[in-house]
Design a protein around this motif. Sequence first.
Motif, short mmCIF file in Angstrom:
data_model
loop_
_atom_site.label_atom_id
_atom_site.label_comp_id
_atom_site.label_asym_id
_atom_site.label_seq_id
_atom_site.Cartn_x
_atom_site.Cartn_y
_atom_site.Cartn_z
N LEU A 393 5.22 10.28 2.46
CA LEU A 393 4.02 9.51 3.27
C LEU A 393 3.86 8.12 2.10
O LEU A 393 3.28 7.18 2.53
N LEU A 394 3.92 8.61 0.64
CA LEU A 394 3.41 7.83 -0.36
C LEU A 394 4.52 6.26 -0.02
O LEU A 394 4.02 5.19 -0.13
N LYS A 395 5.69 6.63 0.02
CA LYS A 395 6.70 5.59 -0.11
C LYS A 395 6.58 4.89 1.26
O LYS A 395 7.00 3.61 1.32
N LEU A 396 6.40 5.58 2.39
CA LEU A 396 6.34 4.91 3.70
C LEU A 396 5.22 4.02 3.59
O LEU A 396 5.24 2.65 3.91
N PHE A 397 3.83 4.51 3.26
CA PHE A 397 2.77 3.33 3.08
C PHE A 397 3.07 2.30 2.11
O PHE A 397 2.89 1.14 2.61
N ILE A 398 3.84 2.35 1.11
CA ILE A 398 4.18 1.36 0.34
C ILE A 398 4.95 0.30 0.99
O ILE A 398 4.88 -0.91 1.20
N ARG A 399 6.03 0.85 1.66
CA ARG A 399 6.94 -0.04 2.48
C ARG A 399 6.67 -0.80 3.63
O ARG A 399 6.96 -1.71 3.86
N GLU A 400 5.63 -0.18 4.33
CA GLU A 400 5.01 -0.46 5.57
C GLU A 400 3.87 -1.63 5.31
O GLU A 400 3.30 -2.16 6.26
N VAL A 472 14.50 5.82 -7.59
CA VAL A 472 14.10 6.20 -6.16
C VAL A 472 12.99 5.05 -5.69
O VAL A 472 12.90 4.72 -4.28
N MET A 473 12.03 4.56 -6.53
CA MET A 473 11.00 3.65 -6.13
C MET A 473 11.62 2.29 -5.89
O MET A 473 11.22 1.23 -5.30
N ALA A 474 12.71 2.11 -6.41
CA ALA A 474 13.17 0.58 -6.49
C ALA A 474 13.44 0.28 -4.96
O ALA A 474 12.89 -0.96 -4.72
N PRO A 475 14.00 0.79 -3.90
CA PRO A 475 14.13 0.27 -2.78
C PRO A 475 12.79 0.46 -1.96
O PRO A 475 12.83 -0.26 -1.08
N ASN A 476 11.73 0.99 -2.48
CA ASN A 476 10.49 0.86 -1.82
C ASN A 476 9.69 -0.17 -2.55
O ASN A 476 8.98 -0.74 -1.37
#
Length: 642
Positions: A393-400, A472-476
């Motif tokens: 959810l954290l990564k999704l929030f950042i991407r969205e 892990v965080m690079a593509p986000n």
Amino acid sequence: MSSWTERRMLSSHSATSVPTSSSPPPPRTVTSDPRQVNMETYWREVQSIEEEQEGEEEEEERKSMDEVELEEAWLTEAGLSSLVVGSSSTESPPVAEAVLSTLTRQQAATVKKRLDNYNETLRKRNRQPIRDVRDIFTEPDGDSAGHCPFPTQSHPESPPRRYHTTTKTIRRNTNRGRSTLPMFVFEDQLPEDPSSPAPTPSPSSPNTYSSPVSQLRCADWLLRDTPYSEGVAEHKQGGTCRDCVCFHGDENSELQFAPVSPSHGLTCADDLSSRDLTRLGFISHIELSTFLQALGVQTKRTRPPHSRTRDGGVFGVSLNSLLDNDRKKFPGVKVPVFFQKLLSFLEQNGLQTEGILRVPGSAAKLKLLRRELDRCWSIFDWTEVRPVDAAGLLKLFIRELPTPLLTHTHLSTFCSVLGVSSEVHQVQALQLLLLLLPETHRNTLRALLVFLRKVVSHQDQNRMSLWNVSMVMAPNLFTHRNRGKKLSITKQRDEMEEAVGGAHLIGLMIRHQDLLWTVPNFLLAQVRQMNQASNQRKFNLSRTTSRLLRRKNEKNDRNQVSEMCEGVIRVHAPLHTKVSMAIQLDELTTAKDVTTRFESETSPAQYLYEVGGNIYERRLQPDCCLLDVYRVNPHCDWLIKP
């Protein structure tokens, strides 16, 4: 064969080297690191993102800006929009005039080049420039030509100054005997004696990621009176500057800062008012362009895509909208409450979970959780949520986010930093770049980096090293492109280079985050000059009157500074029973010494603020020497408040 499988095969095939592209070569610290060949973490994260985004519309391809748009945008971000949108007055408007009055020769040359290019492009298109560059920058006669690219209003008999301005140059006396600086650490210089002391984490930086070290290096550029761009002149001739020599020992060493809070007179971005931050952004923008240009690094900019925003929920909603809603219940909050809640849950439940952030959650479960949180996150029950799903959810929030956390405006510049060959200059460029982020984005990024550092600090339990977290965080954080498309071998190699480069930048930001939010003294000095120039302009003084008053004020300032060594200041505390107090200053008086006199057992934490004079408002760190502040701003007021 899927595109993800092809990428994995390519990364395995390229295990011994990373191909180069037409862009500037990555820094040695990236290409020589053997961890870069382990791309499994990155490709699994990309596959997870593509599975979650399956069925969604693809992003439109971002187009490059033409020259007129590019220069207009650059001048606007430098606070010089009046030079391209027109003005009814023949004089430069106050903001533009104040900005120009603070610039060094190299910074002014950068502005002149941009304005020249803008006007020349307009002429080629048979359009009349709004302002002729000669109205703003005049070439001096005689031998001084080429040294001062814009007019100086100082007296002919005055000695040459680094800042060409109509106002008094603000300089800081840094010849103090006590330690004032964050420190460099080299990880390869391990202590021979196990009892050797390791760096002590700052009280304001709990769970700080650090390595055992024996030698610390002062990051003394923070207290220098000269901009970064003036210290890298040797790079233009292919040489090595002082910082490269001082802060790089063995070429395979990983440079690390000891975690030190911005204190002892140093200023954190959060300490400044919004007005001062805006002006700081103008100067940082010009200095960053000048700095990268001096290092031979080219930047490219594209038009921001049309972002799809939502009115409700938390995913796909802009940070500003989330904060506007949060501030109705929590006035003064700086980071969206939902984001804080998500980080808090992960800190309490996920720091010791093996593979946290790397192991993907269930795509179906994430969609269900997203719907529930969008519907009413404030009463959501987190007790049944697994840490891996919360990380998803954290990564999704950042991407969205409709506007990426690093913003469309600056994403390409972040990538350009990889063209800087020295890690110390990469850190300096990142420092300038992060000061350009909108305040909401900067505060949210800061909260994220603090959390990521905590994840790395638990790597013995969660198996997430700094490199794993960064990959892990690079593509986000660096918006993943080309999803679902079949790419050529060349483009796949380019994407792999971008992956390694993005991970390198995230690693730098995690490791050096305490330093990145610190405002270098030369920038703060230029903000002070800009405020002083604006104040002078506001009173609409004539040149003759201004010159006479300047002479008188400079004389008074010298007298007041000499008197203040034995003098007093009056501190106002409207929220206390002691409304004001006269306090005698000496060389050792700090902000904490003053606030302590007003504190009681029941009083909340209070800070001393520098208000007015040549700054709008600045919160002083507890160990800040007040005599230093008075010397650069003798006409300020002193205020105690939360």
